[in-house]
Design a protein around this motif. Structure first.
Motif, PDB file in Angstrom:
ATOM      1  N   TYR A 131       0.836  -1.201   0.000  1.00 27.00           N
ATOM      2  CA  TYR A 131       0.000   0.000   0.000  1.00 27.00           C
ATOM      3  C   TYR A 131       0.875   1.257   0.000  1.00 27.00           C
ATOM      4  O   TYR A 131       0.785   2.102   0.886  1.00 27.00           O
ATOM      5  CB  TYR A 131      -0.887   0.033   1.238  1.00 27.00           C
ATOM      6  CG  TYR A 131      -2.103  -0.866   1.253  1.00 27.00           C
ATOM      7  CD1 TYR A 131      -2.164  -2.032   0.502  1.00 27.00           C
ATOM      8  CD2 TYR A 131      -3.199  -0.561   2.062  1.00 27.00           C
ATOM      9  CE1 TYR A 131      -3.283  -2.853   0.555  1.00 27.00           C
ATOM     10  CE2 TYR A 131      -4.316  -1.375   2.114  1.00 27.00           C
ATOM     11  CZ  TYR A 131      -4.350  -2.530   1.368  1.00 27.00           C
ATOM     12  OH  TYR A 131      -5.461  -3.347   1.425  1.00 27.00           O
ATOM     13  N   ALA A 132       1.711   1.415  -1.000  1.00 22.27           N
ATOM     14  CA  ALA A 132       2.613   2.566  -1.065  1.00 22.27           C
ATOM     15  C   ALA A 132       3.142   2.703  -2.488  1.00 22.27           C
ATOM     16  O   ALA A 132       3.052   1.777  -3.297  1.00 22.27           O
ATOM     17  CB  ALA A 132       3.781   2.397  -0.097  1.00 22.27           C
ATOM     18  N   GLN A 133       3.711   3.868  -2.777  1.00 21.72           N
ATOM     19  CA  GLN A 133       4.278   4.082  -4.109  1.00 21.72           C
ATOM     20  C   GLN A 133       5.581   3.324  -4.307  1.00 21.72           C
ATOM     21  O   GLN A 133       5.928   2.976  -5.444  1.00 21.72           O
ATOM     22  CB  GLN A 133       4.497   5.580  -4.337  1.00 21.72           C
ATOM     23  CG  GLN A 133       3.190   6.364  -4.466  1.00 21.72           C
ATOM     24  CD  GLN A 133       3.434   7.842  -4.679  1.00 21.72           C
ATOM     25  OE1 GLN A 133       4.239   8.458  -3.977  1.00 21.72           O
ATOM     26  NE2 GLN A 133       2.745   8.415  -5.645  1.00 21.72           N
ATOM     27  N   TYR A 134       6.309   3.052  -3.200  1.00 21.58           N
ATOM     28  CA  TYR A 134       7.567   2.315  -3.297  1.00 21.58           C
ATOM     29  C   TYR A 134       7.660   1.304  -2.171  1.00 21.58           C
ATOM     30  O   TYR A 134       7.207   1.557  -1.045  1.00 21.58           O
ATOM     31  CB  TYR A 134       8.772   3.264  -3.191  1.00 21.58           C
ATOM     32  CG  TYR A 134       8.911   4.246  -4.333  1.00 21.58           C
ATOM     33  CD1 TYR A 134       9.653   3.912  -5.464  1.00 21.58           C
ATOM     34  CD2 TYR A 134       8.312   5.504  -4.274  1.00 21.58           C
ATOM     35  CE1 TYR A 134       9.788   4.817  -6.518  1.00 21.58           C
ATOM     36  CE2 TYR A 134       8.437   6.406  -5.315  1.00 21.58           C
ATOM     37  CZ  TYR A 134       9.175   6.062  -6.435  1.00 21.58           C
ATOM     38  OH  TYR A 134       9.301   6.950  -7.475  1.00 21.58           O
ATOM     39  N   VAL A 135       8.251   0.145  -2.475  1.00 19.90           N
ATOM     40  CA  VAL A 135       8.579  -0.832  -1.445  1.00 19.90           C
ATOM     41  C   VAL A 135       9.988  -1.360  -1.698  1.00 19.90           C
ATOM     42  O   VAL A 135      10.461  -1.368  -2.847  1.00 19.90           O
ATOM     43  CB  VAL A 135       7.593  -2.024  -1.415  1.00 19.90           C
ATOM     44  CG1 VAL A 135       6.201  -1.577  -1.017  1.00 19.90           C
ATOM     45  CG2 VAL A 135       7.570  -2.759  -2.751  1.00 19.90           C
TER      46      VAL A 135
END
Length: 354
Positions: A131-135
């Motif tokens: 649930y994020a733009q980057y992991v």
């Protein structure tokens, strides 16, 4: 490259409103890691359970459930940076995270039971999820997305199809067999139906939504029955020439559907329990004499092996499985996506697009 990103985090348990869309630092990349720009992540029933705080005791070898936390068992995207020890991945590569990354070294992994790994942490379980733009992921905790497969399809596939592949080992079915799949409109149930059909079995789906019969019949089910019909077990026996189903793959869970599964199974058949409802208890009732009399096998399925996850992408590349995406929401509307999934109105998967 920018230093911050948008993410959805959980700071307390509760309803969909506790999901917060915030600005956060882009995670740091270690020497054995890759940084992935997430293009799609899936909303799963596990996310609803975690958000609500309806959590079981941590499994052996797993850390406690963290809070604050970032959900997301599935994530598909593009590699944008790599650590100094990474050689097989390069910026621009398309990848999907393993929902069940094994350590590969513990006693159970060495036995080929990576789904039971006792030295791992899963994304969306103990590691910040998609649930994020980057992991950031370990270089061995992702797989390449096959050519011709888009990010949304990859994100809708991994967790949903890999567990049913494990099902097919625990309660194998083939030509001439019949399998009952409960909760027919769910993403995992549709995956079960497609994989059972791929094995040559006849598939009976059960649903509480009679208005979806026609739509579900196009998704891999040979027959659709209604879970609220007291004659459902009799209908199953009519469709199996009085024998009963060879296997029931229960995608709904809970004691009611467990009893329904037992009433549909043939002598010597197998009932697979895939999960439990997020809003009910997990206890199941069992009559030992009936179990012995029917020589019924009860099995459970937990996660997937590394081979299951690789095979899932191979089947996807060959067009042998077809994830159904009901709808996609922008990441900022994660709360709305949770509310929609909890309404049980979907047919297939619900996605978030960061």
């Amino acid at each position: 490259m920018e230093q911050t990103m948008m993410a959805v985090r959980l700071f307390e348990h509760g309803g969909p409103e506790v999901l917060k869309y915030i600005e956060a630092a882009i995670p740091e990349v270690g020497p054995d890691d890759v940084l992935m720009r997430v293009h799609a992540t899936a909303v799963n029933s596990w996310d609803l359970r975690y958000r609500a705080g309806n959590l079981p005791q941590p499994l052996p070898g797993r850390p406690p459930w963290p809070l604050p936390f970032q959900l997301g068992r599935d994530a598909a995207g593009e590699i944008v940076a790599t650590g100094e020890n990474v050689t097989r991945w390069h910026p621009g590569d398309r990848a999907v995270q393993l929902p069940h990354p094994p350590c590969r070294n513990c006693a159970l992994c060495v036995r080929g039971l990576e789904n039971l790994c006792v030295d791992t942490a899963y994304p969306g379980h103990q590691v910040f999820g998609g649930y994020a733009q980057y992991v950031v992921r370990r270089q061995d905790a992702i797989l390449p997305i096959p050519d011709g497969v888009d990010f949304e399809t990859a994100a809708a596939t991994m967790w949903t199809y890999t567990t049913p592949l494990n099902c097919a080992r625990q309660a194998p079915v083939g030509p001439g067999d019949t399998v009952v799949v409960t909760g027919a409109s769910g993403g995992m149930a549709i995956a079960c139906a497609q994989l059972a059909k791929l094995s040559g079995a006849t598939v009976i789906g059960t649903t509480t939504k009679p208005d979806r019969d026609e739509a579900l019949s196009k998704l891999g089910y040979d027959h659709i029955l209604h879970s609220t019909d007291p004659r459902l077990p009799a209908h199953v026996r009519e469709l199996t020439h009085g024998l009963g189903a060879d296997a029931v793959w229960d995608c709904v869970g809970g004691n009611h559907f467990f009893q329904l599964s037992l009433s549909c199974i043939r002598l010597g058949g197998t009932v697979i329990v895939l999960g439990t409802p997020t809003d009910q208890g997990s206890r199941l009732e069992l009559d030992a004499l009936a179990l012995i009399g029917g020589q019924v096998k009860i099995a459970s399925v937990r996660g997937a092996t590394l081979r299951d996850q690789q095979l899932c992408l191979e089947l996807l590349a060959d067009g042998k499985i077809n994830p159904i995406i009901d709808r996609a929401y922008p990441l900022a509307e994660a709360a709305e996506a949770h509310a929609y999934l909890e309404s049980h109105r979907q047919t297939g998967k619900v996605l978030l697009l960061p």
